[in-house]
Enzyme design. Structure first.
Site, PDB file in Angstrom:
ATOM      1  N   SER B 257       3.267 -16.723 -22.633  1.00 21.24           N
ATOM      2  CA  SER B 257       2.480 -17.078 -21.458  1.00 21.24           C
ATOM      3  C   SER B 257       3.160 -16.722 -20.139  1.00 21.24           C
ATOM      4  O   SER B 257       4.380 -16.749 -20.011  1.00 21.24           O
ATOM      5  CB  SER B 257       2.142 -18.574 -21.407  1.00 21.24           C
ATOM      6  OG  SER B 257       1.400 -18.952 -22.519  1.00 21.24           O
ATOM      7  N   SER B 295       0.086 -15.923 -25.883  1.00 21.10           N
ATOM      8  CA  SER B 295       0.560 -15.858 -24.503  1.00 21.10           C
ATOM      9  C   SER B 295      -0.612 -16.037 -23.552  1.00 21.10           C
ATOM     10  O   SER B 295      -1.422 -15.141 -23.365  1.00 21.10           O
ATOM     11  CB  SER B 295       1.223 -14.501 -24.258  1.00 21.10           C
ATOM     12  OG  SER B 295       1.797 -14.439 -22.974  1.00 21.10           O
ATOM     13  N   ASP B 297      -2.091 -15.701 -20.332  1.00 24.25           N
ATOM     14  CA  ASP B 297      -1.719 -14.893 -19.175  1.00 24.25           C
ATOM     15  C   ASP B 297      -2.813 -15.005 -18.124  1.00 24.25           C
ATOM     16  O   ASP B 297      -3.909 -14.446 -18.286  1.00 24.25           O
ATOM     17  CB  ASP B 297      -1.527 -13.428 -19.607  1.00 24.25           C
ATOM     18  CG  ASP B 297      -0.501 -13.301 -20.740  1.00 24.25           C
ATOM     19  OD1 ASP B 297       0.461 -14.094 -20.773  1.00 24.25           O
ATOM     20  OD2 ASP B 297      -0.680 -12.408 -21.593  1.00 24.25           O
TER      21      ASP B 297
END
Lengths: 378, 378, 378, 378
Positions: B257, B295, B297
């Protein structure tokens, strides 16, 4: 014209850790075929409707020939919607593609759309007696710098031909098909392709990418900036004033937009294909894209197995148990996209177009010099 | 603890052609302030609720202090929605942010949200006599590898404090605030920031980026791959089995992230801020993101001038006449994001956390070696 | 053929509290014109390529004739993406429309696209000497039940003609233009339009809607269910078996899809036009849409004043101060959409198409009976 | 307080053709439970932090109690993003929900988020020894007209309690849980629920909807406009001036926003759940929503069987063969949403809140009169 220019990998440039398929091409995905029609005619001053012609059509054809009744699962991602690309809303809604995926120049989307309709009516529907609605997927980038784009030289029959001649095996790259008249980073761009083989759940799967490169930014090859390579075109810019006023979409005239087509035999749903599509832009970024205002940057992805009951069961189970196993596909699509872009530049030859506008081929010797100096080649 | 580690630029690493602002920080955008509360306490074995604590809060505060009645224009882009980030739908719908933008760890989004509510009720609404609904923007990444994240050690008052102490000028980076316990590429990550100054329509404008880096991939610095730098953690992976089963979001335990906060005094509408947000991911890609499954984002962007009548008129007119003039902002945000990520790694110090889990600082000498070998440093 | 059928309002049906414009049509928005080309030819058995033909083109033309250099601000909403509608990604990205908005049948999107290109190349670009890329907006619904849709009887010149003859004033409704062969709720559908005048910031503004109705559900007029009105077609369903297999998009053969085009002289940004677009579906819902699987339901909206500096300043200021003043526009667009749908049904006459497939006109006397019984008519 | 008010169906109001489940509630979906905590305390003048309190929490709990390791497939649709609703980006990205779905008031999203975290850390993760990141789904609407919303009277333990006491069977409606202080169409709104049973592929499946109604427009019951029913509150409007300035989100003070939670045991993927979610707004439209500027209108949907291998195989196959079979689910979700909204109004009792603000119950006798006059009741 014979094309002796090498691909990136021939020169020792390797992007990422995964092996490539037998042809390092989108056609490494079983059943996927590519057909291209290249239109080059005339030279000298632009006379709209007469040429010079520097354009074409590229067809990426899913397995089989009954695409409407046996569609492939699909997904997409629009990084920059500055373009047309007919068919994206159906991909979002139905999660499928039911025609070949076609590439051409911006103003010929309509004629190529008509070509796909004609092909499918004749082959798929007329024999059955009735014609349903269906939605061709047609993407584009603008080749107006070299081509008489307003002359609409791509005709429906060129689209039909591109589908008809589509074949597996090696794929022509560079100034061919929809990439005939395109540019990237001020050099001649065009069609490029690459593939990767990954393993999920113990089964191998292939991810193939084909790009129509026509975009700009700061060209970067395997991480090495190519700022020193100034294309000739850059030295004598000729921004056409009316275009500058019109949102300036062609002002720099150095190219804009990229179509990225992703095929895979991994059994990925619409949601996972959307996720894979987004990662293609990581490769685009590493190649140096500046995400330009007028650059229509689209990713279209499809899976050849997802809708086939029983196909790739081990991979399906592995992903259902732990979706993070998709990570290898995420890395692989970025790598294959980056390499496909390089191939589109490496293989493209210098081309003179309308008004003697010229796009020079990427000077590969200088590229190699820069890579060597950076220690990126052994 | 004193932090003597240099920023990327101190070592001669320059990303892109644009000049940076006076502090090379998001606070170079006039009126924008940053406040951070760092929580470090205890060591040794994890006892949920007792520690060890390695976490915090970072507040990015828009100009003034009456954010609800004088909101900033905003946009956003979710590259990977694997996270929470409260407040994105209001940004899409109303095109504005009406509170500070807060960062923390994933499980503390709620407490930080409550802190923002408490702060605003007391300062903005109670004096006026009534409380409307409003929507705090709270982003997060997971620091569970080093921190007792399940212990919820961030309390509402920490959020209040971060807002209260926010200030302009230099911004602390590395293991601070919401970056205290985060990791990137297997090394210690954290908070990083950078800025760029561009000119549109003859007026200068600043774009500032602040990141909370906690993601993975193949670390790349100024185009040079850092594959040789294997973090110690990588050699002895300890995937925790139940997590592996649960979508594997923490399996590799090497971090996931990134929150990217963009501030600018360019007068950009929601639509243009959305476009700018997307380009931040180009910088993320160039730093080596693999776009990992788990992740989350996110990019959140705001303009401090768009809603102020008369502000930056020349820039407004220039963009209205020819939107392609936005291109410098697109390049600048990618560059600033890339550099902010580098700063988050360069400035972060080795940290030992719960269960003696350790994230080592990026070994800068070796980084410099690799850059020198690649000819990227003079 | 003369059309003596009344519009909904002629029969005393009033939707919502706002006054309508002089023509109760999308052309009440100053400068907006509509041009339609209707193609009706042949009868009897379908012979693909020969007919019978029951189709056409409708052009909604923004003010002026230099649309590329003076585009209108635009927004859109896709409720159901089961269709094509070229041009939506550019609306999202650039917030503008730079060509006329065209409607036709699904398979003729390509030919109409080509027609728009030809028109604009000749009129706008050839005189200037060069041709940029641009993106026609072309929507569609399927008229395959009545029309030889596979025969592609719409040619580029029909699109050119529709643009050329576009005019202000009253708009033909029912079996005309792109609505020639469409169906709704098992009855004959087609083109319908309506408008509303609202006031924001003391200035009046007009919202006009034009629909191409081709969808299904439970027809409801002014809240009164019309379940008793069973179209003849419904009694003898003829699902064409191959279509049934193909995702069943035509199985019920009772119509699918609706295009809703919204024009306004309110100075609304892309974001506000997106918001207005979403509210059009409230009117669609009240008319009885069931949101059918194969029903491509699209809203395209544009503002004729937003990009004109100084136009509608009082409204701009009022909305900037308090965006909730947009609420009247939200209500008005829903009301106008609902009434436009009713008009498309009220004005459409019985039509016999290919294979003697018949769509009967909505039986207005029975409609009036049902409304009277429900106390909805005085 | 005992609630003797009838549900819509008790009075003979029937929406749509499908049968309802045993409780006509979201709990008709096997395994789905609802828990509600109602907070009513104090009266008279608002003293922020002290009351009066008119608020609560509603938990919609997916089957089992190990939601993170056995998540449900999920989808969502944001018709109007004017609100918070933590957790939507994870639904988009991972297609799943891994916690209970919580509803509360706008400013208490944070505390409820914390409550979910505490519950799950204690029950699910602490016993396993480590805590991963996860994302609670928390929706909200504003009850500031009746409640001391700025006082944050909902505490984390109330959220824990709502989850803990969740149960199948009949669901309390009206002024309960998160609906305690909400309003709709100027009357008292609140929690409402309804369900439908459909058949796809020969198997029955249930679709349940639960709403937190707090929105406005032109109330319409079974198609019959209720314009004559003017709530007392409407006659003496008290727009609070500072709010009016602030984007006017509370100016009309007649309520805004609706949360629609959809549960089903149909085996629907994220993509199909997104599609189903969009159709819920058709029911919202038919109930009279005007889609108001400040009305945050969210749909969250989940399938209890999609991720269970082997469950509902016949339905899966039927949908895979012909996705148009989903149409019954599309109709059913719109019908159930419309009825759930009616139930929220029918069951809600008059409530006096802060500053003696009063929301009167919908006058059911007059409703029945109007329906009878319109011939909609027998």
């Amino acid at each position: 014209m014979t094309n002796l220019r090498p691909r990136a990998r021939d020169l020792g440039i390797v992007i990422g850790p995964f092996p490539v398929g037998p042809h390092n091409a989108i056609t490494d995905v079983p059943g996927v075929r590519v057909g291209q029609v290249t239109l080059i005619q005339g030279e000298g001053l632009l006379r709209i409707g007469q040429g010079p012609v520097r354009t074409g059509v590229t067809a990426i054809v899913p397995p089989g020939d009954d695409w409407f009744y046996q569609p492939v699962e699909a997904g997409c991602f629009v990084f920059n919607g500055a373009g047309t690309t007919a068919g994206t809303t159906l991909i979002d809604e139905f999660g499928r593609i039911e025609t070949p995926v076609m590439l051409t120049n911006t103003l010929s989307v309509g004629t190529v759309y008509e070509g796909v309709v004609r092909y499918m009516v004749e082959r798929s529907f007329a024999p059955r007696g009735s014609v349903p609605w269906f939605n061709p997927v047609v993407g584009e980038t603008s080749d107006t710098y070299l081509n008489d784009m307003g002359g609409l030289h791509v005709r429906p029959e060129h689209a039909v031909e591109a589908i008809r001649i589509a074949t597996g095996g090696p794929v022509e790259e560079g100034c061919v098909g929809a990439g005939t008249g395109t540019s990237a980073f001020g050099f001649k761009g065009g069609i490029g392709t690459s593939s990767r083989v990954v393993e999920i759940g113990g089964e191998p799967g292939t991810i193939g990418v084909l790009v129509q490169s026509n975009f700009g930014g700061r060209l970067t090859i395997a991480g090495v900036p190519m700022d020193e390579l100034r294309p000739a075109g850059r030295r004598r810019p000729r921004p056409s004033p009316p275009l500058a006023e019109a949102g300036g979409r062609e002002t720099d005239a150095l190219g804009a937009s990229i179509m990225m087509i992703v095929a895979t035999d991994l059994p990925l749903s619409n949601r996972l294909l959307n996720r894979v599509s987004r990662r293609a832009t990581l490769g685009m970024a590493r190649a140096g894209s500046s995400g330009g205002h007028g650059s229509g940057d689209y990713v279209i992805a499809f899976s050849t197995t997802y809708r086939t009951p029983g196909a790739m069961e081990a991979t399906r189970r592995a992903l259902a148990e732990n979706e993070s196993r998709i990570d290898v596909a995420f890395e692989a699509v970025a790598d294959a996209t980056e390499e496909a872009i390089l191939n589109s530049l490496f293989r493209a030859q210098t081309l003179v177009g309308r008004d003697d506008n010229t796009r020079e081929a990427l000077p590969l010797e200088r590229v190699m010099d820069l890579l060597r100096r950076a220690g990126r080649l052994v």
